[in-house]
Write an enzyme that holds these catalytic residues in place. Sequence first.
Site, short mmCIF file in Angstrom:
data_model
loop_
_atom_site.label_atom_id
_atom_site.label_comp_id
_atom_site.label_asym_id
_atom_site.label_seq_id
_atom_site.Cartn_x
_atom_site.Cartn_y
_atom_site.Cartn_z
CG ASP A 1 -2.06 0.98 1.13
OD1 ASP A 1 -3.21 0.52 1.01
OD2 ASP A 1 -1.80 2.21 1.16
CG HIS B 1 -8.71 -2.89 -2.20
ND1 HIS B 1 -9.64 -2.17 -2.90
CD2 HIS B 1 -8.49 -2.22 -1.05
CE1 HIS B 1 -9.97 -1.09 -2.21
NE2 HIS B 1 -9.30 -1.10 -1.07
CG HIS C 1 -6.69 -2.79 3.27
ND1 HIS C 1 -5.96 -1.64 3.02
CD2 HIS C 1 -7.93 -2.55 2.76
CE1 HIS C 1 -6.73 -0.76 2.40
NE2 HIS C 1 -7.93 -1.29 2.24
#
Length: 112
Positions: free
Chosen positions: A29, A98, A100
Amino acid sequence: MDCIFCKIANGEIPSKKVYEDDKCLAFYDLNPQAPVHVLFIPKQHICCVNKITEDNADAVAHIFTVIPKVAKELGLENGYRIINNCGKDAGQTVMHLHFHLLGGKTLGEKII
Ligand code: 5GP
Ligand code: ZN
């Protein structure tokens, strides 16, 4: 389609890749919220959890077989957290599904 994560998946936008195969990609990220903060995306465009169907669910299941392998490679033996934000109220900012992966420290800020 103007989707940042599709562009990352096809190499148009560079990313720091952690893992890649024909179905998914994992990359760091840009704005890490923990010592390890990696995003897992399907290569095919799925906007969010609301658009997971019987036809594309295999890509999602596949991601969840990759996550523990990558977590192990990144040294997250003590555990990690997986977060998905779906939609506006959850604060989803990139409309390409997505997950994380967060870890590398004791993650204190539990919501549940
Ligand atoms: P969301 O808020 O949608 O759950 O998470 C989107 C995440 O994507 C954020 O944590 C943000 O830092 C990350 N992000 C946004 N644009 C980029 C980018 O171009 N490259 C990378 N590596 N991460 C990005
Ligand atoms: Zn996309």
